[in-house]
Design an enzyme around this catalytic site. Structure first.
Site, PDB file in Angstrom:
ATOM      1  N   HIS A 209      -2.343  -8.210 -79.273  1.00 14.44           N
ATOM      2  CA  HIS A 209      -1.335  -8.834 -80.094  1.00 14.44           C
ATOM      3  C   HIS A 209      -1.841  -8.747 -81.672  1.00 14.44           C
ATOM      4  CE1 HIS A 209       0.968 -12.076 -81.990  1.00 14.44           C
ATOM      5  NE2 HIS A 209       1.966 -11.576 -81.340  1.00 14.44           N
ATOM      6  N   ASP A 362       4.441 -16.692 -81.393  1.00 10.99           N
ATOM      7  CA  ASP A 362       5.144 -15.419 -81.519  1.00 10.99           C
ATOM      8  C   ASP A 362       5.086 -14.717 -80.204  1.00 10.99           C
ATOM      9  OD1 ASP A 362       5.939 -13.309 -83.272  1.00 10.99           O
ATOM     10  OD2 ASP A 362       4.118 -12.358 -82.410  1.00 10.99           O
TER      11      ASP A 362
END
EC number: 4.98.1.1
Length: 402
Positions: A209, A362
């Site tokens: 990520h 997120d």
């Protein structure tokens, strides 16, 4: 905490000054910021629950025995002959030594406090990022200490959660860690013989990520900047992850590849500024595990004239015994002093970094928007899997309807 992490104290070894990170072990547990209530407390019933999965760690010395007992009884983590009898024996024998280690880092693990800080930051962001699934509430589910995964599920059910997200706090998937936590969720419902009231989905891995990679890169760069300027470019970055038995790796566990993917992305973010290696720590017992080991690598580098090193806990997002004792004390102090290291530092764990809370938010927001139960990878069992519960767990989750 950050200021203390950047300070260093000299140790004299063989006429050389050995510089190691100064992090007061005795104050580690207290250093985690307390979880503060929101300025305007949320009064609505939570709609979406995020279950933050991890192994946990004993908060007090009195908790160490039960922590070890649950760990050695976990057949997803390890299989032992006559496990129900051998596990209590091993736990009792190891408790005094492990208690001594925890006493050196403040008397307990700070992992619960850091998880609370991270969860608090995550849900505050989520309520604005995904108002249609708000209010969001985080829950902590540990495998080996309270709050146990099963206890967290009961709390979520009691709260009337509609959408439940099992969110592993291990960025890189392993059957021994994330897999064990997911099996615990399946076993909870299977034992009770009932279907979940909540709609379940999983964030089962997130090794690359972008915000996770940025956090690691930022913490590494901060520490690199504290090395003497004439040594900085020669510092060897040692990415240290918890090791895994080769018997598990050879069955097809994806953990080594996913840890390697994280390392590669971090070095790309750093523009490959320094030489580096991926190394493995915390081996237990005589059987073969992943190599090279962190301690043996430190020795080998010193013997070859590479005496400036930066340790990076790449598979851990919060401080616990493997960072605060194994890396900071056993390796950065005792071992480094013995083998003649000139400068050694340890990159701070992600802990209370606001950017890391943003990364977690997120991940959850993107997962909700994807409307997927789990990653494609989770649907694939290890090619040589020997644990039938893994297949049952995968079937349990993939049959969920969102």
């Amino acid at each position: 905490m950050a200021a203390a992490g950047r300070a260093a104290r000299p140790l004299v070894a063989g006429g050389r000054q050995l510089r190691v990170p100064l992090r007061w072990r005795g104050q580690v547990a207290a250093a985690a910021p307390s979880t503060k209530p929101q300025a305007e407390p949320e009064t609505r019933k939570p709609k979406t629950g995020i279950l933050m999965l991890n192994m946990g760690g004993p908060e007090r010395l009195d908790d160490v025995h039960d922590f070890l007992l649950r760990l050695f009884l976990d057949r997803d983590l390890m299989t032992l002959p006559a496990q129900n009898k051998l596990a209590p024996f091993i736990a009792k024998r190891r408790t005094p030594r492990i208690q001594e280690q925890y006493s050196r880092i403040g008397g307990g693990s700070p992992i619960k406090k850091w998880t609370a800080v991270q969860g608090e930051g995550m849900v505050k962001l989520l309520d604005s990022m995904s108002p249609q699934t708000a209010p969001h509430k985080y829950y902590i589910g540990f495998r080996y200490v309270h709050p146990l995964t099963e206890e967290a599920i009961e709390e979520m059910e009691d709260d009337g959660i509609e959408r439940a997200i099992a969110f592993t706090q291990y960025p890189q998937y392993s059957c021994s860690t994330t897999g064990s936590s997911l099996n615990a969720i399946y076993r909870y419902y299977n034992k009770k013989g009932k279907k979940p009231k909540m709609k379940w989905s999983i964030i089962d891995r997130w090794p690359t990520h972008p915000l996770l990679i940025q956090c690691f890169a930022d913490h590494i760069q901060k520490e690199l900047d504290l090395f003497p300027p004439d040594k900085r470019k020669d510092v060897v970055i040692l990415f240290s992850a918890h090791s895994l038995p080769m018997s598990v790796v050879n069955r097809g566990d994806p953990y080594p590849q996913e840890v390697g993917a994280t390392v590669q992305r971090v070095m790309e973010k750093l523009n490959h500024s320094n030489p580096y290696r991926l190394v493995w720590q915390s081996k237990v017992g005589p059987m073969p595990w992943l190599v090279p080991q962190t301690d043996e690598t430190i020795k080998g580098l010193c013997q070859r004239g590479k005496k400036n090193m930066l340790l990076v806990p790449i598979a851990f997002t919060s401080d616990h015994i493997e960072t605060l004792y194994e890396l900071d004390i056993e390796y950065a102090q005792v071992l480094a002093n013995e083998c003649g290291v000139e400068n050694i530092r340890r990159a701070e764990s992600l802990n209370g970094n606001p950017l890391f809370s943003k990364a977690l938010a997120d991940l959850v927001c993107s997962h909700i928007q994807s409307n997927e139960i789990c990653s494609k990878q989770l649907t694939l069992c290890c090619p040589l899997c020997v644990n039938p519960v893994c297949r049952e767990t995968k079937a349990f989750f993939t049959n969920q309807q969102l």
